[in-house]
Design a protein around this motif. Structure first.
Motif, PDB file in Angstrom:
ATOM      1  N   TYR A  62     -89.387  46.562 -19.139  1.00 36.52           N
ATOM      2  CA  TYR A  62     -90.619  47.208 -18.687  1.00 36.52           C
ATOM      3  C   TYR A  62     -91.525  46.172 -18.014  1.00 36.52           C
ATOM      4  N   LEU A  63     -92.224  46.623 -16.994  1.00 31.79           N
ATOM      5  CA  LEU A  63     -93.142  45.777 -16.234  1.00 31.79           C
ATOM      6  C   LEU A  63     -94.568  46.042 -16.702  1.00 31.79           C
ATOM      7  N   PHE A  64     -95.272  44.982 -17.107  1.00 31.78           N
ATOM      8  CA  PHE A  64     -96.670  45.084 -17.531  1.00 31.78           C
ATOM      9  C   PHE A  64     -97.547  44.428 -16.471  1.00 31.78           C
ATOM     10  N   VAL A  65     -98.663  45.090 -16.155  1.00 34.19           N
ATOM     11  CA  VAL A  65     -99.556  44.649 -15.083  1.00 34.19           C
ATOM     12  C   VAL A  65    -100.992  44.666 -15.594  1.00 34.19           C
ATOM     13  N   SER A  66    -101.723  43.572 -15.389  1.00 31.28           N
ATOM     14  CA  SER A  66    -103.139  43.538 -15.780  1.00 31.28           C
ATOM     15  C   SER A  66    -104.018  43.831 -14.569  1.00 31.28           C
ATOM     16  N   ILE A  67    -104.980  44.728 -14.755  1.00 28.31           N
ATOM     17  CA  ILE A  67    -105.915  45.116 -13.691  1.00 28.31           C
ATOM     18  C   ILE A  67    -107.338  44.905 -14.193  1.00 28.31           C
ATOM     19  N   THR A 122    -116.161  46.021  -4.037  1.00 28.49           N
ATOM     20  CA  THR A 122    -116.361  44.702  -4.635  1.00 28.49           C
ATOM     21  C   THR A 122    -115.152  43.806  -4.358  1.00 28.49           C
ATOM     22  N   ASN A 123    -115.378  42.502  -4.446  1.00 29.10           N
ATOM     23  CA  ASN A 123    -114.327  41.527  -4.131  1.00 29.10           C
ATOM     24  C   ASN A 123    -114.012  40.641  -5.331  1.00 29.10           C
ATOM     25  N   LEU A 124    -114.017  41.221  -6.514  1.00 27.89           N
ATOM     26  CA  LEU A 124    -113.830  40.421  -7.717  1.00 27.89           C
ATOM     27  C   LEU A 124    -113.087  41.209  -8.783  1.00 27.89           C
ATOM     28  N   HIS A 125    -112.645  40.471  -9.808  1.00 26.79           N
ATOM     29  CA  HIS A 125    -112.017  41.029 -11.009  1.00 26.79           C
ATOM     30  C   HIS A 125    -110.819  41.916 -10.677  1.00 26.79           C
ATOM     31  N   TYR A 126    -109.862  41.329  -9.961  1.00 26.40           N
ATOM     32  CA  TYR A 126    -108.638  42.057  -9.631  1.00 26.40           C
ATOM     33  C   TYR A 126    -107.603  42.001 -10.758  1.00 26.40           C
ATOM     34  N   GLY A 127    -107.771  41.072 -11.720  1.00 26.84           N
ATOM     35  CA  GLY A 127    -106.726  40.914 -12.736  1.00 26.84           C
ATOM     36  C   GLY A 127    -105.485  40.328 -12.092  1.00 26.84           C
ATOM     37  N   SER A 128    -104.376  41.090 -12.080  1.00 32.09           N
ATOM     38  CA  SER A 128    -103.210  40.823 -11.226  1.00 32.09           C
ATOM     39  C   SER A 128    -101.987  40.231 -11.900  1.00 32.09           C
ATOM     40  N   ARG A 129    -102.023  39.859 -13.170  1.00 33.28           N
ATOM     41  CA  ARG A 129    -100.850  39.216 -13.763  1.00 33.28           C
ATOM     42  C   ARG A 129     -99.775  40.240 -14.127  1.00 33.28           C
ATOM     43  N   MET A 130     -98.507  39.784 -14.083  1.00 28.76           N
ATOM     44  CA  MET A 130     -97.359  40.647 -14.363  1.00 28.76           C
ATOM     45  C   MET A 130     -96.374  39.929 -15.287  1.00 28.76           C
ATOM     46  N   ILE A 131     -95.718  40.700 -16.160  1.00 29.44           N
ATOM     47  CA  ILE A 131     -94.620  40.185 -16.983  1.00 29.44           C
ATOM     48  C   ILE A 131     -93.603  41.302 -17.198  1.00 29.44           C
ATOM     49  N   PHE A 132     -92.366  40.927 -17.514  1.00 32.58           N
ATOM     50  CA  PHE A 132     -91.351  41.857 -18.006  1.00 32.58           C
ATOM     51  C   PHE A 132     -91.115  41.577 -19.484  1.00 32.58           C
ATOM     52  N   ASP A 133     -90.815  42.641 -20.257  1.00 30.99           N
ATOM     53  CA  ASP A 133     -90.463  42.436 -21.659  1.00 30.99           C
ATOM     54  C   ASP A 133     -88.946  42.514 -21.830  1.00 30.99           C
ATOM     55  N   ASN A 134     -88.494  42.441 -23.077  1.00 31.79           N
ATOM     56  CA  ASN A 134     -87.055  42.447 -23.361  1.00 31.79           C
ATOM     57  C   ASN A 134     -86.364  43.722 -22.906  1.00 31.79           C
ATOM     58  N   ASP A 135     -87.117  44.826 -22.853  1.00 32.18           N
ATOM     59  CA  ASP A 135     -86.540  46.113 -22.480  1.00 32.18           C
ATOM     60  C   ASP A 135     -86.624  46.390 -20.981  1.00 32.18           C
ATOM     61  N   LEU A 152     -95.020  49.931 -16.791  1.00 36.16           N
ATOM     62  CA  LEU A 152     -94.267  50.648 -15.775  1.00 36.16           C
ATOM     63  C   LEU A 152     -92.775  50.386 -15.941  1.00 36.16           C
ATOM     64  N   ASN A 153     -91.967  51.271 -15.373  1.00 38.23           N
ATOM     65  CA  ASN A 153     -90.562  50.947 -15.163  1.00 38.23           C
ATOM     66  C   ASN A 153     -90.460  49.977 -13.995  1.00 38.23           C
ATOM     67  N   ASP A 154     -89.298  49.380 -13.805  1.00 37.65           N
ATOM     68  CA  ASP A 154     -89.191  48.342 -12.775  1.00 37.65           C
ATOM     69  C   ASP A 154     -89.335  48.875 -11.360  1.00 37.65           C
ATOM     70  N   ASP A 155     -89.258  50.205 -11.191  1.00 37.94           N
ATOM     71  CA  ASP A 155     -89.453  50.797  -9.861  1.00 37.94           C
ATOM     72  C   ASP A 155     -90.854  51.366  -9.674  1.00 37.94           C
ATOM     73  N   GLY A 156     -91.732  51.157 -10.660  1.00 38.03           N
ATOM     74  CA  GLY A 156     -93.102  51.643 -10.571  1.00 38.03           C
ATOM     75  C   GLY A 156     -93.326  52.996 -11.210  1.00 38.03           C
ATOM     76  N   SER A 157     -92.271  53.671 -11.602  1.00 40.76           N
ATOM     77  CA  SER A 157     -92.441  54.943 -12.307  1.00 40.76           C
ATOM     78  C   SER A 157     -92.972  54.674 -13.714  1.00 40.76           C
ATOM     79  N   VAL A 158     -93.404  55.736 -14.389  1.00 43.64           N
ATOM     80  CA  VAL A 158     -94.105  55.570 -15.662  1.00 43.64           C
ATOM     81  C   VAL A 158     -93.221  55.990 -16.832  1.00 43.64           C
ATOM     82  N   PRO A 159     -93.058  55.140 -17.841  1.00 46.27           N
ATOM     83  CA  PRO A 159     -92.285  55.514 -19.033  1.00 46.27           C
ATOM     84  C   PRO A 159     -92.951  56.676 -19.773  1.00 46.27           C
TER      85      PRO A 159
END
Length: 479
Positions: free
Chosen positions: A270-275, A255-268, A298-305
């Motif tokens: 951590y990287l949050f990604v919407s899919i 499918t070619n839809l509903h990728y989500g895709s937004r990203m933010i960092f929090d105070n600590d 995620l951690n900033d390198d893509g590893s998982v907390p």
């Protein structure tokens, strides 16, 4: 001879009846077509409003203002697409709710708009001499960049360098009126809702130069499949070096839809990604065994907390922070209150703003305030125990996209307000909540400015937003 005359008269009468019937039929057809092509477009306009506007925008003149029609622009090609749909791109088969004649009326309405289209004046509110008033503040719009295909995302470094993406796969920066293209990007699948999407900078960007991009990634051994991926590298002058994918959502789909895709960092940090759930609502958002229809931490390198809510859940994806999402194309963070919010597209009705908390199930598609695009029911439920309610929802949908929360001193009367874009109604939407995230009121800003795709309060404290058709970036300036 006596027999010939009656026969001749009968033939003439028959031809006359035939001619009259043909003329009447042709006139009826022409009248129907003319009524669509000229002024009396009532039914076709209703069909467009009911079935098309939620995805393609309220104004048909904006919908037809494009260089390319993916599935063709002839009457027969459009009829086939409208009637039978395109499942891979999320286009429903409206032949289930419209007769062939109604489909043709809708197609003729669109074709008439193509024939009659003029340069759409979305910028009636974008004149820099026009002053807007909101909550006692006097504001104007300042044009920052134009001639952009589709400005999906905007961000800015502390030194004032502005970055913005084009869905076609390009990243640009602007500083002191100088626009430069950034190289070293990944190859994107630019099709349907896919392409190059979000861009953000690492919280310590001034020292480590790390930049993050979300994009629709074609599968290496089968470019008919794609998924959402997060790419990161170091920005050196105008090139990204040492770039690599640090997160690839599984599974890849056609499918070619509903990728989500937004990203933010929090105070600590951590990287949050919407899919998004990629249009597979019955398979993905409620299933913890894949990445789709989720928000990930995620951690900033893509590893998982290791303290993620499902890290120790058997068969669950360890990066999942929340689930039950449809297509979250807005994500923002309030650093003062340490709270995360998303906005996401509902189907026909049911766009949402959610307070994102660890482990929460946001219900899609078990509960929703929306219905299918063709008007049929998805579920009778809007509430269910164990599923979180939105703090704000829209019926009808505004096609919400892009999001930020106001924390800047430049807009004191807006502090704590959430801003969302409307792709359907072409405005900036401001929502006011109390300290308990209870919705209080709304305001619709800059009407008819364009399909609003991106919103960002940048490092300089100003709010920027990007619109499509035509592609431009504006800054909101207090005066």
């Amino acid at each position: 001879m006596k027999k010939v005359i009656p026969t001749f008269i009968a033939v003439i009468l028959l031809l006359g009846v035939s001619f009259t019937w043909s003329t009447c039929t042709m006139n009826t057809f022409n009248k129907t077509k003319a009524s669509v092509l000229q002024e009396d477009r009532g039914d076709a306009e209703k069909y467009y409003s009911n079935y098309c506007a939620s995805c393609h925008g309220k104004q048909v003149k904006a919908f037809v203002d494009r260089e390319k029609w993916v599935y063709g622009s002839t009457r027969s090609e459009m009829f086939d697409v409208v009637k039978h749909g395109v499942e891979a791109d999320g286009m429903p088969a409206y032949g289930e709710v419209l007769s062939d004649m109604q489909v043709y009326e809708l197609v003729d309405y669109i074709l008439a708009a193509i024939e009659d289209k003029k340069s759409a004046d979305f910028n009636s509110g974008a004149n820099e001499d026009v002053v807007f008033v909101s909550e006692g503040m006097r504001l104007r719009l300042e044009l920052v960049a134009d001639n952009i295909t589709s400005p999906w995302a905007i961000t800015q470094s502390q030194e004032g360098r502005l970055f913005y993406t084009e869905t076609s796969g390009k990243l640009f920066s602007k500083k002191d009126s100088v626009i430069q293209e950034i190289t070293g990007l990944p190859s994107v699948k630019y099709k349907g809702q896919g392409g190059l999407m979000d861009v953000i900078l690492h919280p310590d960007f001034e020292n480590n130069h790390l930049i993050y991009l979300s994009y629709s990634k074609p599968k290496p051994d089968d470019d008919g499949l794609a998924t959402t991926a997060i790419f990161s590298g170091r920005l050196e002058n105008n090139a990204i070096t040492d770039g690599k994918d640090i997160f690839i959502a599984e599974p890849y789909l056609s499918t070619n839809l509903h990728y989500g895709s937004r990203m933010i960092f929090d105070n600590d940090g951590y990287l949050f990604v919407s899919i998004g759930e990629r249009g597979r609502r019955d398979d993905n958002p409620q299933y913890l065994g894949n990445d789709l229809g989720k928000i990930h931490r995620l951690n900033d390198d893509g590893s998982v907390p290791v303290d993620n809510p499902f890290y120790n859940t058997p068969d669950a994806r360890k990066s999942i922070y929340s689930y039950g999402h449809r297509n979250p194309q807005g994500l923002c963070y309030n650093p003062a209150r340490n709270k995360i919010y998303d906005n996401e597209h509902g189907p026909k009705g049911g766009d949402e703003v959610n307070l994102i908390e660890p482990g929460n199930n946001y219900g899609w598609p078990v509960i929703t305030y929306g219905i299918n695009y063709i008007g049929t029911s998805i579920t009778d439920l809007t509430h269910q125990e164990g599923m979180a309610q939105p703090i704000r929802y829209w019926v009808p949908s505004i096609a919400t996209c892009g999001m930020d929360i106001v924390t800047s001193d430049k807009y004191p009367a807006w502090k704590g307000n959430i801003l969302s874009g409307s792709l359907k109604f072409n405005y900036l939407h401001r929502d006011v909540f109390d300290e308990n995230d209870v919705w209080l009121k709304e305001e619709k800003l800059f009407p008819e400015i364009g399909r609003m795709r991106s919103i960002e309060q940048c490092a300089d404290g100003y709010i920027y937003f990007g619109v499509e058709a035509p592609g431009k970036i504006f800054r909101i300036v207090p005066v």
